[in-house]
Motif scaffolding. Structure first.
Motif, PDB file in Angstrom:
ATOM      1  N   ASP A  80     -39.090  -8.566 -15.194  1.00 31.83           N
ATOM      2  CA  ASP A  80     -38.591  -9.430 -14.125  1.00 31.83           C
ATOM      3  C   ASP A  80     -37.077  -9.324 -13.994  1.00 31.83           C
ATOM      4  O   ASP A  80     -36.540  -9.287 -12.876  1.00 31.83           O
TER       5      ASP A  80
ATOM      6  N   ASP B 265     -36.177  -5.907 -12.414  1.00 31.29           N
ATOM      7  CA  ASP B 265     -36.466  -5.904 -10.976  1.00 31.29           C
ATOM      8  C   ASP B 265     -35.457  -6.758 -10.214  1.00 31.29           C
ATOM      9  O   ASP B 265     -35.026  -6.396  -9.112  1.00 31.29           O
ATOM     10  N   GLY B 266     -35.092  -7.889 -10.793  1.00 38.21           N
ATOM     11  CA  GLY B 266     -34.125  -8.765 -10.142  1.00 38.21           C
ATOM     12  C   GLY B 266     -32.749  -8.131 -10.037  1.00 38.21           C
ATOM     13  O   GLY B 266     -32.096  -8.211  -8.982  1.00 38.21           O
TER      14      GLY B 266
ATOM     15  N   ALA C 190     -32.844  -5.570  -7.320  1.00 36.16           N
ATOM     16  CA  ALA C 190     -32.849  -6.179  -5.993  1.00 36.16           C
ATOM     17  C   ALA C 190     -31.448  -6.624  -5.584  1.00 36.16           C
ATOM     18  O   ALA C 190     -31.032  -6.457  -4.433  1.00 36.16           O
ATOM     19  N   HIS C 191     -30.690  -7.168  -6.534  1.00 36.38           N
ATOM     20  CA  HIS C 191     -29.320  -7.590  -6.227  1.00 36.38           C
ATOM     21  C   HIS C 191     -28.417  -6.380  -5.981  1.00 36.38           C
ATOM     22  O   HIS C 191     -27.500  -6.445  -5.147  1.00 36.38           O
ATOM     23  N   TRP C 192     -28.682  -5.299  -6.690  1.00 32.21           N
ATOM     24  CA  TRP C 192     -27.936  -4.059  -6.440  1.00 32.21           C
ATOM     25  C   TRP C 192     -28.147  -3.628  -4.998  1.00 32.21           C
ATOM     26  O   TRP C 192     -27.193  -3.254  -4.307  1.00 32.21           O
ATOM     27  N   GLU C 193     -29.390  -3.668  -4.539  1.00 35.25           N
ATOM     28  CA  GLU C 193     -29.705  -3.262  -3.169  1.00 35.25           C
ATOM     29  C   GLU C 193     -29.030  -4.178  -2.150  1.00 35.25           C
ATOM     30  O   GLU C 193     -28.496  -3.710  -1.133  1.00 35.25           O
ATOM     31  N   ARG C 194     -29.042  -5.467  -2.399  1.00 35.10           N
ATOM     32  CA  ARG C 194     -28.447  -6.415  -1.451  1.00 35.10           C
ATOM     33  C   ARG C 194     -26.949  -6.163  -1.311  1.00 35.10           C
ATOM     34  O   ARG C 194     -26.423  -6.128  -0.192  1.00 35.10           O
TER      35      ARG C 194
ATOM     36  N   SER D  21     -29.019   5.760  -6.294  1.00 38.25           N
ATOM     37  CA  SER D  21     -29.953   4.654  -6.503  1.00 38.25           C
ATOM     38  C   SER D  21     -30.414   4.524  -7.950  1.00 38.25           C
ATOM     39  O   SER D  21     -30.938   3.476  -8.337  1.00 38.25           O
TER      40      SER D  21
ATOM     41  N   ARG E 147     -29.129   1.508  -9.883  1.00 37.92           N
ATOM     42  CA  ARG E 147     -29.557   0.137  -9.636  1.00 37.92           C
ATOM     43  C   ARG E 147     -30.254  -0.452 -10.851  1.00 37.92           C
ATOM     44  O   ARG E 147     -30.388  -1.678 -10.980  1.00 37.92           O
TER      45      ARG E 147
END
Length: 285
Positions: A220, A223-224, A227-231, A249, A252
């Motif tokens: 978790d 993955d979190g 996700a923040h890297w992508e944002r 990528s 990330r």
């Protein structure tokens, strides 16, 4: 200083011989200034947390001189952290010898399954992605690795401004991130090839408290973080003026090795006492 006077002189010679002729006067001045004023802000965040033992083995920042270390293991981090006087015992600041680091992981210990050592050795370590933990800080790293000298020149220009340091493109990223209460700072360093590594540092204390993240497992958390890297990536692109390409990528993921910030072309820290301000900067004008 992280590097000795002799090392500094050798690096300056290297910059004059290779950076100046290939990239020009402005980038050369950046490298020379970064070498003269060696920034320790980022190192001072990682070093006290390099290896923290606990009843379960410990939490550590994987550091190494090669990307081929087995399982992103803790051996180098523990060796450096356990030395009471590393300058005397190693003959220099050990930080200067490091090349790569990753975000914090849980120490892995092999559990013996029998008397035969060859059997025990056959069991591989838990993969780094299964040992991701929530450290005191998390670093989101962005690298645009293009085989293009002109684009490297452009990346270096992101660190320059004609006046206020925050008017540079990296300064723009700093100002954007300053809107987040958990933002700690930015440092940018040369990868050694044709790219920069932009390390955006966040404290995890607020998220840990507000979201109860201490109970989250490795999957978790990993993955979190991704996700923040992508944002932030989607926000970062227009701020830096990047079009048509994405950052690497692979970075990330928390456990991915990235370049240690040893030649920090800029180090900007968020200072709570004076709100958000850029300090320790080695930007040229």
């Amino acid at each position: 200083m992280i590097y000795s006077n002799t090392d500094t002189e050798n690096f300056n010679t290297l910059w004059h011989e290779h950076i100046g002729p290939k990239l020009g006067k402005a980038p050369l001045r950046q490298f020379l200034k970064a070498t003269q004023k060696q920034e320790k802000w980022f190192a001072d965040i990682v070093r006290p947390r390099l290896f923290l033992p606990d009843q379960f083995g410990g939490i550590y920042y994987p550091v190494d001189v090669t990307t081929f270390s087995v399982g992103r293991n803790h051996h180098v981090a523990e060796t450096i952290a356990s030395e009471a006087d590393p300058l005397t015992n190693f003959g220099r600041d050990p930080w200067s010898a490091l090349t790569y680091f990753a975000n914090p992981l849980r120490v892995w210990h092999r559990s013996p399954v029998g008397e035969d050592p060859s059997i025990n050795e056959a069991f591989a370590a838990d993969a780094p992605k299964h040992r991701v933990v929530l450290g005191d800080y998390h670093i989101l790293t962005y690298e645009f690795d293009q085989n293009d000298v002109e684009f490297l020149k452009e990346q270096l220009s992101w660190l320059r401004s004609s006046g206020n340091k925050l008017n540079s493109r990296i300064g723009g990223l700093f100002k954007h991130c300053s809107g987040y209460a958990d933002f700690a700072g930015i440092t940018v360093n040369y990868s050694g090839s044709k790219s920069l590594h932009i390390h955006v540092v966040f404290s995890t204390a607020l998220a840990r408290q507000k979201l109860g993240l201490d109970g989250c497992g490795a999957t978790d958390l990993r993955d979190g973080f991704a996700a923040h890297w992508e944002r932030l990536h989607e926000t970062l692109l227009p701020i830096l003026g990047v079009e048509g390409i994405r950052a690497n990528s692979a970075l990330r993921f928390a456990e991915a090795f990235r370049r240690v910030a040893f030649f920090c072309l800029t180090g900007q820290a968020a200072d709570d006492a004076r709100m958000r301000r850029a300090i320790e900067a080695v930007l040229i004008r």
